[in-house]
Motif scaffolding. Structure first.
Motif, PDB file in Angstrom:
ATOM      1  N   LEU A 101       0.823  -1.198   0.000  1.00 27.34           N
ATOM      2  CA  LEU A 101       0.000   0.000   0.000  1.00 27.34           C
ATOM      3  C   LEU A 101       0.867   1.262   0.000  1.00 27.34           C
ATOM      4  CD1 LEU A 101      -2.853   1.158   0.066  1.00 27.34           C
ATOM      5  CD2 LEU A 101      -2.744   1.051   2.556  1.00 27.34           C
ATOM      6  N   ALA A 102       1.913   1.278   0.815  1.00 29.78           N
ATOM      7  CA  ALA A 102       2.821   2.433   0.861  1.00 29.78           C
ATOM      8  C   ALA A 102       3.531   2.619  -0.483  1.00 29.78           C
ATOM      9  CB  ALA A 102       3.841   2.262   1.992  1.00 29.78           C
ATOM     10  N   ASP A 103       3.937   1.524  -1.104  1.00 31.18           N
ATOM     11  CA  ASP A 103       4.578   1.612  -2.425  1.00 31.18           C
ATOM     12  C   ASP A 103       3.618   2.170  -3.471  1.00 31.18           C
ATOM     13  OD1 ASP A 103       6.926   0.575  -1.390  1.00 31.18           O
ATOM     14  OD2 ASP A 103       6.642  -1.433  -2.245  1.00 31.18           O
ATOM     15  N   ARG A 104       2.345   1.708  -3.449  1.00 30.50           N
ATOM     16  CA  ARG A 104       1.357   2.218  -4.406  1.00 30.50           C
ATOM     17  C   ARG A 104       1.116   3.713  -4.187  1.00 30.50           C
ATOM     18  NH1 ARG A 104      -0.779  -2.615  -3.869  1.00 30.50           N
ATOM     19  NH2 ARG A 104      -2.301  -2.126  -2.273  1.00 30.50           N
ATOM     20  N   ARG A 105       1.004   4.122  -2.937  1.00 29.85           N
ATOM     21  CA  ARG A 105       0.765   5.532  -2.641  1.00 29.85           C
ATOM     22  C   ARG A 105       1.928   6.385  -3.149  1.00 29.85           C
ATOM     23  NH1 ARG A 105       1.219   9.969  -0.216  1.00 29.85           N
ATOM     24  NH2 ARG A 105      -0.535  11.143   0.602  1.00 29.85           N
ATOM     25  N   ALA A 106       3.160   5.958  -2.884  1.00 29.03           N
ATOM     26  CA  ALA A 106       4.340   6.706  -3.341  1.00 29.03           C
ATOM     27  C   ALA A 106       4.385   6.760  -4.865  1.00 29.03           C
ATOM     28  CB  ALA A 106       5.616   6.075  -2.782  1.00 29.03           C
ATOM     29  N   SER A 107       4.035   5.674  -5.516  1.00 34.16           N
ATOM     30  CA  SER A 107       4.028   5.637  -6.972  1.00 34.16           C
ATOM     31  C   SER A 107       2.991   6.608  -7.539  1.00 34.16           C
ATOM     32  CB  SER A 107       3.749   4.211  -7.447  1.00 34.16           C
ATOM     33  OG  SER A 107       3.693   4.158  -8.845  1.00 34.16           O
ATOM     34  N   TRP A 108       1.810   6.650  -6.955  1.00 35.06           N
ATOM     35  CA  TRP A 108       0.788   7.584  -7.421  1.00 35.06           C
ATOM     36  C   TRP A 108       1.186   9.026  -7.147  1.00 35.06           C
ATOM     37  CZ3 TRP A 108      -2.363   6.805 -11.097  1.00 35.06           C
ATOM     38  CH2 TRP A 108      -2.875   5.529 -11.344  1.00 35.06           C
ATOM     39  N   ALA A 109       1.816   9.276  -6.019  1.00 35.78           N
ATOM     40  CA  ALA A 109       2.265  10.648  -5.734  1.00 35.78           C
ATOM     41  C   ALA A 109       3.281  11.093  -6.790  1.00 35.78           C
ATOM     42  CB  ALA A 109       2.856  10.737  -4.332  1.00 35.78           C
ATOM     43  N   ARG A 110       4.206  10.193  -7.170  1.00 39.66           N
ATOM     44  CA  ARG A 110       5.174  10.518  -8.226  1.00 39.66           C
ATOM     45  C   ARG A 110       4.466  10.767  -9.554  1.00 39.66           C
ATOM     46  NH1 ARG A 110       7.917   6.440  -5.666  1.00 39.66           N
ATOM     47  NH2 ARG A 110       7.347   4.930  -7.281  1.00 39.66           N
ATOM     48  N   ALA A 111       3.498   9.921  -9.880  1.00 36.61           N
ATOM     49  CA  ALA A 111       2.789  10.059 -11.158  1.00 36.61           C
ATOM     50  C   ALA A 111       2.015  11.372 -11.214  1.00 36.61           C
ATOM     51  CB  ALA A 111       1.844   8.874 -11.370  1.00 36.61           C
ATOM     52  N   VAL A 112       1.294  11.708 -10.150  1.00 34.26           N
ATOM     53  CA  VAL A 112       0.497  12.938 -10.135  1.00 34.26           C
ATOM     54  C   VAL A 112       1.408  14.164 -10.211  1.00 34.26           C
ATOM     55  CG1 VAL A 112      -1.041  14.362  -8.699  1.00 34.26           C
ATOM     56  CG2 VAL A 112      -1.502  11.908  -8.979  1.00 34.26           C
ATOM     57  N   GLY A 113       2.578  14.098  -9.579  1.00 32.90           N
ATOM     58  CA  GLY A 113       3.503  15.224  -9.585  1.00 32.90           C
ATOM     59  C   GLY A 113       4.454  15.266 -10.762  1.00 32.90           C
ATOM     60  N   SER A 114       4.382  14.278 -11.636  1.00 36.21           N
ATOM     61  CA  SER A 114       5.312  14.153 -12.759  1.00 36.21           C
ATOM     62  C   SER A 114       5.023  15.176 -13.861  1.00 36.21           C
ATOM     63  CB  SER A 114       5.205  12.746 -13.348  1.00 36.21           C
ATOM     64  OG  SER A 114       5.951  12.640 -14.536  1.00 36.21           O
ATOM     65  N   ASP A 115       6.080  15.611 -14.519  1.00 29.76           N
ATOM     66  CA  ASP A 115       5.937  16.517 -15.659  1.00 29.76           C
ATOM     67  C   ASP A 115       5.606  15.787 -16.959  1.00 29.76           C
ATOM     68  OD1 ASP A 115       6.470  18.794 -14.152  1.00 29.76           O
ATOM     69  OD2 ASP A 115       8.628  18.673 -14.528  1.00 29.76           O
ATOM     70  N   ASP A 116       5.903  14.473 -17.029  1.00 30.55           N
ATOM     71  CA  ASP A 116       5.677  13.779 -18.295  1.00 30.55           C
ATOM     72  C   ASP A 116       4.521  12.773 -18.236  1.00 30.55           C
ATOM     73  OD1 ASP A 116       6.902  11.789 -16.797  1.00 30.55           O
ATOM     74  OD2 ASP A 116       8.253  11.166 -18.399  1.00 30.55           O
ATOM     75  N   ARG A 117       3.800  12.735 -17.146  1.00 30.45           N
ATOM     76  CA  ARG A 117       2.623  11.885 -17.029  1.00 30.45           C
ATOM     77  C   ARG A 117       1.389  12.746 -16.821  1.00 30.45           C
ATOM     78  NH1 ARG A 117       2.764   6.440 -13.578  1.00 30.45           N
ATOM     79  NH2 ARG A 117       4.386   5.388 -14.736  1.00 30.45           N
ATOM     80  N   THR A 118       0.273  12.214 -17.230  1.00 31.11           N
ATOM     81  CA  THR A 118      -1.010  12.836 -16.943  1.00 31.11           C
ATOM     82  C   THR A 118      -1.853  11.821 -16.204  1.00 31.11           C
ATOM     83  OG1 THR A 118      -0.903  14.189 -18.942  1.00 31.11           O
ATOM     84  CG2 THR A 118      -3.079  13.885 -17.950  1.00 31.11           C
ATOM     85  N   VAL A 119      -2.414  12.228 -15.079  1.00 26.40           N
ATOM     86  CA  VAL A 119      -3.328  11.391 -14.314  1.00 26.40           C
ATOM     87  C   VAL A 119      -4.665  12.123 -14.265  1.00 26.40           C
ATOM     88  CG1 VAL A 119      -3.809  10.257 -12.099  1.00 26.40           C
ATOM     89  CG2 VAL A 119      -1.443  10.428 -12.921  1.00 26.40           C
ATOM     90  N   LEU A 120      -5.711  11.426 -14.703  1.00 24.64           N
ATOM     91  CA  LEU A 120      -7.060  11.976 -14.648  1.00 24.64           C
ATOM     92  C   LEU A 120      -7.892  11.196 -13.642  1.00 24.64           C
ATOM     93  CD1 LEU A 120      -7.963  12.429 -18.444  1.00 24.64           C
ATOM     94  CD2 LEU A 120      -6.969  14.099 -16.864  1.00 24.64           C
ATOM     95  N   CYS A 121      -8.781  11.909 -12.978  1.00 27.32           N
ATOM     96  CA  CYS A 121      -9.748  11.293 -12.075  1.00 27.32           C
ATOM     97  C   CYS A 121     -11.126  11.382 -12.706  1.00 27.32           C
ATOM     98  CB  CYS A 121      -9.796  12.025 -10.737  1.00 27.32           C
ATOM     99  SG  CYS A 121      -8.303  11.895  -9.756  1.00 27.32           S
ATOM    100  N   ALA A 122     -11.857  10.298 -12.662  1.00 23.84           N
ATOM    101  CA  ALA A 122     -13.280  10.313 -12.985  1.00 23.84           C
ATOM    102  C   ALA A 122     -13.993  10.501 -11.655  1.00 23.84           C
ATOM    103  CB  ALA A 122     -13.705   9.002 -13.643  1.00 23.84           C
ATOM    104  N   GLU A 123     -14.874  11.481 -11.612  1.00 28.20           N
ATOM    105  CA  GLU A 123     -15.524  11.835 -10.359  1.00 28.20           C
ATOM    106  C   GLU A 123     -17.032  11.803 -10.526  1.00 28.20           C
ATOM    107  OE1 GLU A 123     -13.537  14.942  -7.354  1.00 28.20           O
ATOM    108  OE2 GLU A 123     -14.720  15.869  -8.935  1.00 28.20           O
ATOM    109  N   ARG A 124     -17.694  11.282  -9.526  1.00 25.58           N
ATOM    110  CA  ARG A 124     -19.153  11.256  -9.492  1.00 25.58           C
ATOM    111  C   ARG A 124     -19.594  11.644  -8.094  1.00 25.58           C
ATOM    112  NH1 ARG A 124     -22.202   5.780 -10.803  1.00 25.58           N
ATOM    113  NH2 ARG A 124     -21.596   6.279 -12.917  1.00 25.58           N
ATOM    114  N   ASP A 125     -20.413  12.661  -7.995  1.00 26.17           N
ATOM    115  CA  ASP A 125     -20.915  13.124  -6.704  1.00 26.17           C
ATOM    116  C   ASP A 125     -19.778  13.362  -5.702  1.00 26.17           C
ATOM    117  OD1 ASP A 125     -23.533  12.901  -7.703  1.00 26.17           O
ATOM    118  OD2 ASP A 125     -23.642  10.796  -7.098  1.00 26.17           O
ATOM    119  N   GLY A 126     -18.674  13.946  -6.184  1.00 26.96           N
ATOM    120  CA  GLY A 126     -17.548  14.286  -5.326  1.00 26.96           C
ATOM    121  C   GLY A 126     -16.645  13.126  -4.956  1.00 26.96           C
ATOM    122  N   GLU A 127     -16.917  11.938  -5.476  1.00 27.61           N
ATOM    123  CA  GLU A 127     -16.111  10.749  -5.171  1.00 27.61           C
ATOM    124  C   GLU A 127     -15.318  10.327  -6.405  1.00 27.61           C
ATOM    125  OE1 GLU A 127     -16.646   6.043  -3.934  1.00 27.61           O
ATOM    126  OE2 GLU A 127     -18.418   7.231  -4.367  1.00 27.61           O
TER     127      GLU A 127
END
Length: 178
Positions: free
Chosen positions: A47-73
């Motif tokens: 879980l900690a590894d996944r969280r760190a990986s997502w933090a890197r991806a969201v903060g990356s200059d060469d990746r794009t991460v999109l969220c699909a959101e419904r009713d604020g979730e």
């Protein structure tokens, strides 16, 4: 099925915990179905590894991460950017790293909206090919990608539980424009 209640937006660092939770739930569902043990999927270290990986991806200059959101979730996520493999020309191809939809919402059009966003990304970047890897035991993902025009390209690598990650390609020029 078209899902008009779901909106897409660029992920923020504040979303990382929600993204990690959704990713954990989705991957647990398909890996367990493919025979990977719960201990391998939900350990605190994983879980900690996944969280760190997502933090890197969201903060990356060469990746794009999109969220699909419904009713604020957050109900779905997409990560995309340049290809990983050296045999794929980054001037021609983009990589779909991950699409995940919250279990229980599969089949509601969320994955299709995220996939369409990836195709738009390819077109906006003037890229003619998409690449991705799908676990060979995840028949749901294999079917989803096949319905959207993806085909295995003959490359694979080891995956969890003795399975393989199969690389697939999408020829964007062959797709109809919306």
């Amino acid at each position: 099925m078209t899902d008009f209640r779901t909106s897409l937006r660029v992920a923020r660092l504040a979303d990382v915990d929600g993204i990690t939770d959704l990713h954990t739930a989705a991957r647990t569902a398909y890996y367990q179905a493919g025979g990977v043990t719960d201990a391998e999927l939900t350990s605190p270290e994983a879980l900690a590894d996944r969280r760190a990986s997502w933090a890197r991806a969201v903060g990356s200059d060469d990746r794009t991460v999109l969220c699909a959101e419904r009713d604020g979730e957050i109900v779905g996520i997409l990560s995309m950017g340049p290809p990983y493999d050296a045999d794929v020309d980054p001037a021609m191809a983009g990589q779909l790293y991950q699409i995940h939809v919250r279990p229980g919402l599969w089949g509601h059009g969320i994955g299709g909206r995220l996939h369409a966003a990836f195709v738009r990304f390819l077109r906006e970047e003037a890229l003619s090919v998409g690449v991705l890897e799908a676990w060979d035991r995840n028949s749901r993902a294999q079917g989803f990608y096949a319905r959207h025009g993806w085909r295995p390209d003959g490359r694979d690598r080891p995956g969890p539980g003795g399975g393989r990650y199969v690389r697939m390609r999408l020829a964007v020029g062959a797709l109809e424009r919306p």
